[in-house]
Design a protein around this motif. Structure first.
Motif, PDB file in Angstrom:
ATOM      1  N   GLN A  37       0.983  -1.137   0.280  1.00  0.00           N
ATOM      2  CA  GLN A  37      -0.045   0.151   0.110  1.00  0.00           C
ATOM      3  C   GLN A  37       1.145   1.349  -0.124  1.00  0.00           C
ATOM      4  O   GLN A  37       0.625   2.076  -0.760  1.00  0.00           O
ATOM      5  CB  GLN A  37      -0.980   0.061   1.247  1.00  0.00           C
ATOM      6  CG  GLN A  37      -2.180  -1.030   1.155  1.00  0.00           C
ATOM      7  CD  GLN A  37      -2.895  -0.933   2.367  1.00  0.00           C
ATOM      8  OE1 GLN A  37      -2.341  -0.678   3.527  1.00  0.00           O
ATOM      9  NE2 GLN A  37      -3.970  -1.425   2.317  1.00  0.00           N
ATOM     10  N   LYS A  40       2.610   1.721  -3.490  1.00  0.00           N
ATOM     11  CA  LYS A  40       1.749   2.094  -4.336  1.00  0.00           C
ATOM     12  C   LYS A  40       1.177   3.749  -4.179  1.00  0.00           C
ATOM     13  O   LYS A  40       0.996   4.625  -4.928  1.00  0.00           O
ATOM     14  CB  LYS A  40       0.192   1.476  -4.515  1.00  0.00           C
ATOM     15  CG  LYS A  40       0.502   0.049  -4.819  1.00  0.00           C
ATOM     16  CD  LYS A  40       0.644  -0.026  -6.521  1.00  0.00           C
ATOM     17  CE  LYS A  40       1.093  -1.468  -6.962  1.00  0.00           C
ATOM     18  NZ  LYS A  40       0.259  -2.465  -6.593  1.00  0.00           N
ATOM     19  N   ASP A  76      -9.407   4.531  -8.256  1.00  0.00           N
ATOM     20  CA  ASP A  76      -9.409   3.086  -8.710  1.00  0.00           C
ATOM     21  C   ASP A  76      -8.371   2.427  -7.931  1.00  0.00           C
ATOM     22  O   ASP A  76      -8.533   1.175  -7.383  1.00  0.00           O
ATOM     23  CB  ASP A  76      -8.890   2.849 -10.240  1.00  0.00           C
ATOM     24  CG  ASP A  76     -10.297   3.474 -11.075  1.00  0.00           C
ATOM     25  OD1 ASP A  76     -11.320   3.440 -10.703  1.00  0.00           O
ATOM     26  OD2 ASP A  76     -10.113   3.469 -12.300  1.00  0.00           O
ATOM     27  N   VAL A  77      -7.088   3.049  -7.723  1.00  0.00           N
ATOM     28  CA  VAL A  77      -6.008   2.352  -7.171  1.00  0.00           C
ATOM     29  C   VAL A  77      -6.305   2.103  -5.707  1.00  0.00           C
ATOM     30  O   VAL A  77      -5.980   1.241  -4.882  1.00  0.00           O
ATOM     31  CB  VAL A  77      -4.666   2.979  -7.542  1.00  0.00           C
ATOM     32  CG1 VAL A  77      -3.631   2.573  -6.680  1.00  0.00           C
ATOM     33  CG2 VAL A  77      -4.378   3.191  -8.783  1.00  0.00           C
ATOM     34  N   ALA A  79      -8.897   1.670  -4.117  1.00  0.00           N
ATOM     35  CA  ALA A  79     -10.138   0.549  -4.178  1.00  0.00           C
ATOM     36  C   ALA A  79      -9.587  -0.525  -4.179  1.00  0.00           C
ATOM     37  O   ALA A  79      -9.880  -1.573  -3.493  1.00  0.00           O
ATOM     38  CB  ALA A  79     -11.376   0.767  -5.108  1.00  0.00           C
ATOM     39  N   ARG A  80      -8.525  -0.811  -5.227  1.00  0.00           N
ATOM     40  CA  ARG A  80      -7.955  -2.092  -5.284  1.00  0.00           C
ATOM     41  C   ARG A  80      -6.914  -2.474  -3.963  1.00  0.00           C
ATOM     42  O   ARG A  80      -6.880  -3.552  -3.819  1.00  0.00           O
ATOM     43  CB  ARG A  80      -7.184  -2.098  -6.328  1.00  0.00           C
ATOM     44  CG  ARG A  80      -7.954  -2.245  -7.811  1.00  0.00           C
ATOM     45  CD  ARG A  80      -7.148  -2.648  -9.018  1.00  0.00           C
ATOM     46  NE  ARG A  80      -6.150  -1.705  -9.431  1.00  0.00           N
ATOM     47  CZ  ARG A  80      -6.048  -0.743 -10.001  1.00  0.00           C
ATOM     48  NH1 ARG A  80      -7.052  -0.411 -10.628  1.00  0.00           N
ATOM     49  NH2 ARG A  80      -4.921  -0.002 -10.407  1.00  0.00           N
ATOM     50  N   LEU A  81      -6.565  -1.455  -3.427  1.00  0.00           N
ATOM     51  CA  LEU A  81      -5.547  -1.497  -2.238  1.00  0.00           C
ATOM     52  C   LEU A  81      -6.434  -1.725  -0.964  1.00  0.00           C
ATOM     53  O   LEU A  81      -5.933  -1.851   0.093  1.00  0.00           O
ATOM     54  CB  LEU A  81      -4.744  -0.251  -2.323  1.00  0.00           C
ATOM     55  CG  LEU A  81      -3.518  -0.072  -3.090  1.00  0.00           C
ATOM     56  CD1 LEU A  81      -2.838   1.205  -3.033  1.00  0.00           C
ATOM     57  CD2 LEU A  81      -2.732  -1.118  -3.026  1.00  0.00           C
TER      58      LEU A  81
END
Length: 374
Positions: A37, A40, A76-77, A79-81
Motif C-alpha cells: 500500500q 503504491k 481506482d487504485v 479501491a484495489r488496495l
C-alpha cells in the motif's frame, strides 16, 4: 463531483482544492499501511500529484497537487488496495486515530474494525466534520493530546473504558460491545450538542455526561519522540510532509503505522534508519514546532508558515512548543498550544495558551517582531 466545495475536511472521495492542486486524504484502516500500500501511494503521488505527501494531525495521509485528470485513477487504485470506504459519508464518519503500539491479542485492530463498521451502520447519526474517535487501549494513554472526541482507553487497573474528551471520568465497557457503546455516545452528543461541534466544548458548557460515567481516567505522561520502540523505529517528519521517494524508502523497510504526531513507525526495525528528510534525533528543534502548508500551497494562508517555523524553532527551548498557522482555521494543530502564531492580512498574531481561533495577546507583527518576542 463538485471539487470546489469548502468548509469540510478532505477525503479520498471528496478531495479539497488547494493552492497546489487537489488534496486527496487517505484514511488507512487501523492506522496502518502494508508495504504494498505504501509503495503504491508513493507511486500515485509521483504520477498524479506533485510528489509531496502530508501526515495529518489525525494520523491520515494526504496526496498533494493531484490533477483532476489523474484523480479517477487514484480512486481506482485506492479501491484495489482496500483503502476506500463505501461512500464519502461513511468515509467522513470514520475519523478514527489508533495507537501505533501493540496491545494484547491484537485488540486495537479488532476495535478499529468493529468501530468502523458500527459507524458505517449508524442510522441518523450526523456528526460535525472534525468530530473523531481514538482507540488508545494500551496500559496507559498515548493519544490524549491528539484531537478526538470519544475515546476508548484503559483505567489504571486495566479496565477497558469509554471516555468523552474533556471529562475526567469514563465508563467501563466490554470488548464485544465497545464499538456500539462508542456510537451510542456519539448519538448522545448529536442530540445534546446544539451549536457545539466538539465534545469538550459541549461538556464545558455545563451539559453533564450520563450518570454511568464515573471511573477516573488516567492522565497521559507519554511524550512521543523519535527512537527505537518494541514495535520498531519511530521517525519524525518535519511539518508532517515527506516526499514520495522518502515514503517509498520507508515502505522498503517494513509495514508502516501512521501517528497523529507527524511521525511514522516502521514495524520490526531494530536500528534507526538514516534516511535524509526524516527526523532521527529526539532533540531536533523542528519537533517543537507545528506548521500548516501555508502560502502558496494553501490558497487561504496569508504567509509562508514553514519558513517562519524553521526560524523560530531553535528559539523555543527544550520544553517549548509553538504552532504556526496560515489562517484562523488552525488545521495543523486544532487544539491549544503554549504559543500559537497566526498569519493574517495585517501580519502575525500571537496567542498564548490557546488555539488559532482564540484572542491574540499581540497583533499584526512582522516576522522579525515575532522572533524578537520569543
Amino acid at each position: 463531483m463538485d471539487h470546489l466545495v469548502k468548509g469540510y475536511c478532505p477525503g479520498a472521495q471528496r478531495p479539497m482544492p488547494s493552492g497546489d492542486g487537489l488534496v486527496v486524504r487517505v484514511r488507512p484502516f487501523a492506522g496502518g499501511l502494508s508495504q504494498e500500500q505504501a509503495v503504491k501511494l508513493a507511486t500515485l503521488s509521483e504520477r498524479f500529484g506533485n510528489g509531496l505527501i502530508d501526515l495529518s494531525a489525525r494520523g491520515n495521509l494526504q496526496l498533494r497537487g493531484v490533477t483532476p485528470a489523474g484523480y479517477p485513477e487514484i480512486l481506482d487504485v485506492l479501491a484495489r488496495l482496500g483503502l476506500l470506504d463505501e461512500n464519502a459519508e461513511i468515509e467522513s464518519r470514520r475519523d478514527i486515530i489508533v495507537t501505533p503500539f501493540d496491545v494484547l491479542n491484537d485488540e486495537v485492530h479488532s476495535l478499529a474494525k468493529s468501530l468502523s463498521q458500527a459507524l458505517a451502520d449508524a442510522e441518523g447519526l450526523t456528526l460535525p466534520g472534525k468530530f473523531g474517535f481514538a482507540i488508545d487501549t494500551g496500559p496507559s494513554p498515548v493519544l490524549q493530546h491528539a484531537s478526538a472526541d470519544i475515546r476508548l482507553e484503559r483505567s489504571a487497573s486495566g479496565t477497558l473504558m469509554l471516555s468523552a474528551d474533556g471529562a475526567a471520568v469514563a465508563k467501563a465497557v466490554e470488548l464485544e460491545d465497545a464499538a456500539d457503546q462508542a456510537v451510542k455516545l456519539a448519538h448522545w452528543f448529536d442530540k445534546q450538542r446544539g451549536n457545539h461541534r466538539r465534545m469538550a466544548t459541549l461538556l464545558s458548557s455545563g451539559v453533564p455526561l450520563p450518570s454511568d460515567f464515573a471511573i477516573a481516567r488516567q492522565q497521559q505522561r507519554y511524550v512521543p519522540t523519535p527512537g527505537l520502540m518494541q514495535e520498531g523505529a519511530l521517525l519524525g517528519v518535519a511539518f508532517g510532509q515527506l516526499s514520495s521517494s522518502v515514503l517509498a524508502k520507508l515502505a522498503a523497510l517494513g509495514p508502516l503505522r501512521l501517528t497523529p504526531w507527524r511521525m511514522v513507525l516502521v514495524e520490526g526495525l531494530q536500528r534507526m534508519p538514516q534516511i535524509s528528510g526524516l527526523i532521527h534525533d529526539p532533540s531536533d528543534p523542528l519537533l517543537r514546532v507545528v506548521a500548516c502548508s501555508g502560502a502558496p500551497a494553501c490558497a487561504q494562508a496569508h504567509a509562508d508558515t514553514r519558513a517562519l517555523a524553521r526560524q523560530i524553532a531553535p528559539k523555543l527551548g527544550p520544553q517549548g512548543f509553538a504552532h504556526v498557522s496560515g489562517c484562523t482555521k488552525g488545521c495543523a494543530h486544532p487544539i491549544k498550544a503554549p504559543l500559537t502564531i497566526v498569519a493574517t492580512a495585517q501580519g502575525f498574531d500571537l496567542i498564548e495558551q490557546g488555539s488559532a481561533r482564540d484572542l491574540p495577546k499581540r497583533r499584526s507583527l512582522t516576522g522579525r517582531e515575532v522572533k524578537s518576542a520569543l
